[in-house]
Design a protein around this motif. Sequence first.
Motif, PDB file in Angstrom:
ATOM      1  N   ALA A 243      28.768  14.113   0.556  1.00 33.10           N
ATOM      2  CA  ALA A 243      29.227  14.857   1.735  1.00 33.10           C
ATOM      3  C   ALA A 243      28.056  15.392   2.560  1.00 33.10           C
ATOM      4  N   ASN A 244      26.995  15.865   1.899  1.00 32.67           N
ATOM      5  CA  ASN A 244      25.868  16.417   2.649  1.00 32.67           C
ATOM      6  C   ASN A 244      25.138  15.361   3.473  1.00 32.67           C
ATOM      7  N   ILE A 245      25.172  14.110   3.031  1.00 28.81           N
ATOM      8  CA  ILE A 245      24.556  13.046   3.841  1.00 28.81           C
ATOM      9  C   ILE A 245      25.335  12.897   5.142  1.00 28.81           C
ATOM     10  N   PHE A 246      26.669  12.860   5.030  1.00 21.17           N
ATOM     11  CA  PHE A 246      27.493  12.734   6.239  1.00 21.17           C
ATOM     12  C   PHE A 246      27.360  13.963   7.133  1.00 21.17           C
ATOM     13  N   ASN A 247      27.252  15.155   6.538  1.00 22.89           N
ATOM     14  CA  ASN A 247      27.094  16.379   7.327  1.00 22.89           C
ATOM     15  C   ASN A 247      25.724  16.455   7.986  1.00 22.89           C
TER      16      ASN A 247
ATOM     17  N   THR B 257      33.211   7.407   2.694  1.00 20.42           N
ATOM     18  CA  THR B 257      33.202   7.930   4.057  1.00 20.42           C
ATOM     19  C   THR B 257      33.139   9.454   3.979  1.00 20.42           C
ATOM     20  N   ALA B 258      33.002  10.096   5.117  1.00 15.99           N
ATOM     21  CA  ALA B 258      32.943  11.565   5.135  1.00 15.99           C
ATOM     22  C   ALA B 258      34.216  12.175   4.568  1.00 15.99           C
ATOM     23  N   LYS B 259      35.361  11.519   4.756  1.00 17.83           N
ATOM     24  CA  LYS B 259      36.628  12.042   4.263  1.00 17.83           C
ATOM     25  C   LYS B 259      36.803  11.814   2.766  1.00 17.83           C
ATOM     26  N   ALA B 260      36.121  10.830   2.226  1.00 18.77           N
ATOM     27  CA  ALA B 260      36.167  10.537   0.790  1.00 18.77           C
ATOM     28  C   ALA B 260      34.744  10.281   0.335  1.00 18.77           C
ATOM     29  N   ALA B 261      33.957  11.364   0.227  1.00 21.93           N
ATOM     30  CA  ALA B 261      32.510  11.260   0.045  1.00 21.93           C
ATOM     31  C   ALA B 261      32.046  11.376  -1.401  1.00 21.93           C
ATOM     32  N   SER B 262      32.960  11.406  -2.340  1.00 23.88           N
ATOM     33  CA  SER B 262      32.577  11.599  -3.740  1.00 23.88           C
ATOM     34  C   SER B 262      33.021  10.402  -4.573  1.00 23.88           C
ATOM     35  N   LEU B 263      32.182  10.037  -5.542  1.00 26.05           N
ATOM     36  CA  LEU B 263      32.555   8.982  -6.457  1.00 26.05           C
ATOM     37  C   LEU B 263      32.168   9.381  -7.874  1.00 26.05           C
ATOM     38  N   LYS B 264      32.844   8.787  -8.854  1.00 28.45           N
ATOM     39  CA  LYS B 264      32.626   9.148 -10.260  1.00 28.45           C
ATOM     40  C   LYS B 264      31.599   8.249 -10.893  1.00 28.45           C
ATOM     41  N   PHE B 265      30.777   8.865 -11.763  1.00 30.11           N
ATOM     42  CA  PHE B 265      29.783   8.079 -12.505  1.00 30.11           C
ATOM     43  C   PHE B 265      30.447   7.286 -13.571  1.00 30.11           C
TER      44      PHE B 265
ATOM     45  N   ASN C 114      23.519  16.823  -3.290  1.00 34.59           N
ATOM     46  CA  ASN C 114      24.362  17.860  -3.872  1.00 34.59           C
ATOM     47  C   ASN C 114      24.552  17.675  -5.382  1.00 34.59           C
ATOM     48  N   LEU C 115      23.453  17.445  -6.081  1.00 34.99           N
ATOM     49  CA  LEU C 115      23.534  17.249  -7.527  1.00 34.99           C
ATOM     50  C   LEU C 115      23.916  18.565  -8.196  1.00 34.99           C
ATOM     51  N   PRO C 116      24.832  18.534  -9.172  1.00 37.51           N
ATOM     52  CA  PRO C 116      25.272  19.779  -9.809  1.00 37.51           C
ATOM     53  C   PRO C 116      24.119  20.477 -10.531  1.00 37.51           C
ATOM     54  N   LYS C 117      24.014  21.769 -10.356  1.00 39.23           N
ATOM     55  CA  LYS C 117      22.946  22.550 -11.001  1.00 39.23           C
ATOM     56  C   LYS C 117      23.016  22.431 -12.518  1.00 39.23           C
TER      57      LYS C 117
ATOM     58  N   ASP D 191      11.716  12.878  20.430  1.00 40.14           N
ATOM     59  CA  ASP D 191      11.919  11.843  19.410  1.00 40.14           C
ATOM     60  C   ASP D 191      11.067  12.116  18.171  1.00 40.14           C
ATOM     61  N   LYS D 192       9.832  12.546  18.399  1.00 40.16           N
ATOM     62  CA  LYS D 192       8.952  12.861  17.258  1.00 40.16           C
ATOM     63  C   LYS D 192       9.527  14.014  16.438  1.00 40.16           C
ATOM     64  N   ALA D 193      10.118  14.981  17.108  1.00 40.51           N
ATOM     65  CA  ALA D 193      10.729  16.123  16.410  1.00 40.51           C
ATOM     66  C   ALA D 193      11.927  15.662  15.577  1.00 40.51           C
ATOM     67  N   LYS D 194      12.721  14.725  16.112  1.00 36.50           N
ATOM     68  CA  LYS D 194      13.866  14.198  15.362  1.00 36.50           C
ATOM     69  C   LYS D 194      13.406  13.492  14.092  1.00 36.50           C
ATOM     70  N   ILE D 195      12.314  12.753  14.187  1.00 33.30           N
ATOM     71  CA  ILE D 195      11.787  12.053  13.010  1.00 33.30           C
ATOM     72  C   ILE D 195      11.298  13.061  11.981  1.00 33.30           C
ATOM     73  N   VAL D 196      10.590  14.084  12.412  1.00 32.78           N
ATOM     74  CA  VAL D 196      10.109  15.116  11.484  1.00 32.78           C
ATOM     75  C   VAL D 196      11.283  15.815  10.805  1.00 32.78           C
ATOM     76  N   THR D 197      12.309  16.139  11.578  1.00 35.12           N
ATOM     77  CA  THR D 197      13.487  16.806  11.019  1.00 35.12           C
ATOM     78  C   THR D 197      14.170  15.921   9.977  1.00 35.12           C
ATOM     79  N   ALA D 198      14.405  14.655  10.316  1.00 31.80           N
ATOM     80  CA  ALA D 198      15.070  13.736   9.379  1.00 31.80           C
ATOM     81  C   ALA D 198      14.231  13.558   8.120  1.00 31.80           C
ATOM     82  N   ARG D 199      12.930  13.403   8.286  1.00 32.52           N
ATOM     83  CA  ARG D 199      12.058  13.218   7.122  1.00 32.52           C
ATOM     84  C   ARG D 199      12.103  14.460   6.223  1.00 32.52           C
ATOM     85  N   THR D 200      12.075  15.640   6.815  1.00 27.96           N
ATOM     86  CA  THR D 200      12.149  16.888   6.052  1.00 27.96           C
ATOM     87  C   THR D 200      13.459  16.957   5.268  1.00 27.96           C
ATOM     88  N   GLN D 201      14.557  16.564   5.898  1.00 25.49           N
ATOM     89  CA  GLN D 201      15.849  16.567   5.212  1.00 25.49           C
ATOM     90  C   GLN D 201      15.871  15.548   4.078  1.00 25.49           C
TER      91      GLN D 201
END
Length: 198
Positions: A162-166, A190-198, A90-93, A71-81
């Motif tokens: 999309a990267n949040i859902f992935n 949702t994961a199938k429609a994961a993008s929205l316009k500003f 996925n902000l455009p470069k 469980d501690k490893a899962k928390i560290v992984t999520a926090r790192t992400q």
Amino acid sequence: MRRLLLALPFALLPLAVAHAAEEHEHASLGAHEHGVGRLNAALDGQTLELELDSPAMNLVGFEHVASTDADKAKIVTARTQLENPLVLFNLPKAAGCVVAAQELESPLFGDQPPVDVDEDEDHDEDVKDADGHEHHHEHSEINAHYQFTCAAPGALKTLDLANIFNTFPATQKIQVQLIGPSGQQGVEVTAKAASLKF
């Protein structure tokens, strides 16, 4: 800019009320619902603020204080992400966004105590032990607040989640409240429609 995010729920209140009227009485906006996250986003000039709130269950698979190494490893992984928002969102470069500030909070990170379940509410998570005594599980949220400075904010045409859902597949949908150059909107992605316009 923090004031802008704090004002966001009030600015979008008519949208939230309309959306809430369509929802079941148990699944209201802002309620702790597994599989559902909330994102406030505001783009003002060169400043982009994102505030993600999610039940810990969506991000780490549990809501209790970690006691096992797994469980501690899962928390560290999520926090790192979560500490890498340029990848997560996925902000455009081309927008040239850099992280100006970020803050992560959760009782699982040792920041605050878990929220007890209200005993008056009906929850599927009530558990009876061998003696027949009821025990209520605690709800834990993970909150992430990010502020970016973007050299070319005009390149931020969309916000791709999309990267949040992935990254966090237990997240089924995200309720988004967004203020951008084209106005304000409240949408559910949702994961199938994961993008929205500003």
